[in-house]
Design an enzyme around this catalytic site. Sequence first.
Site: not given
Length: 255
Positions: A89, A144
């Site tokens: 991320h 995700d």
Amino acid sequence: MPDSTVLLDIRDNVAHIVLNRPGAMNALDLEMAKALLDAAMQCDETTGVRAVIVSGAGKTFCAGGDVKRFVSEGAQLPAYVRAITTYLHAAISCLTRMNAPVIAAVEGSAAGGGMSLALACDLIIAAEPARFTSAYTRIGLCPDGSMTYTLSRLVGMRRALELTLTNRTLTAREALDWGIVTAIVPEGEALLRADELASQLAQGPTLAYGATKRLIHQGWTESLETQMTAESQAIAALSGMADAREGMAAFAAKR
């Protein structure tokens, strides 16, 4: 290094980030997530980088998370997944926020986290045989890698739910029709076309590209007046920079 899980090569103002686990279909593990963040940060911090290409070694862009590695983690899997997503991320945030345009060159499959990574890029060049699938819920997981942020913005909520709940696989042509893919090229030519586009963008106003990227992303959550204030501040700041002065002078002189 040739044995690294992510390769980075910078030439002619274009950074080439290559996911380099071809024997595992470039599946994401913790080492790759860390290496991807390192490569993204180097691109962001290197002044000469004016465009970035993300591709996969071998015949696949990225098959998503390394499920075999996940299984081997046993009871430690939640901590392992948390670590992967932390680095992944951060890498995606870096690629999204940087000034340089980021292009995904997709050959073969972009599944799970691989699809997330492709969606996070500013533009996607896909080879005709390329395929896109969420794949997460098929193995009992949720998306995700920013997929729940990017996908609905690109295709709308209903289609995003369809793709993530049914794990429907989109062909490159369908992905183009749905607004996911920027362009389709013959098999084996995605990287070539991405390199041509990156070279073109590398000649352009990198700071203006960065401001445009950030404004478009924040425009989804801001009010009209707040967004126009942000636009006013950004365009005023850019107008005093060399790129804008040269661009406007060239336009006025019809150069």
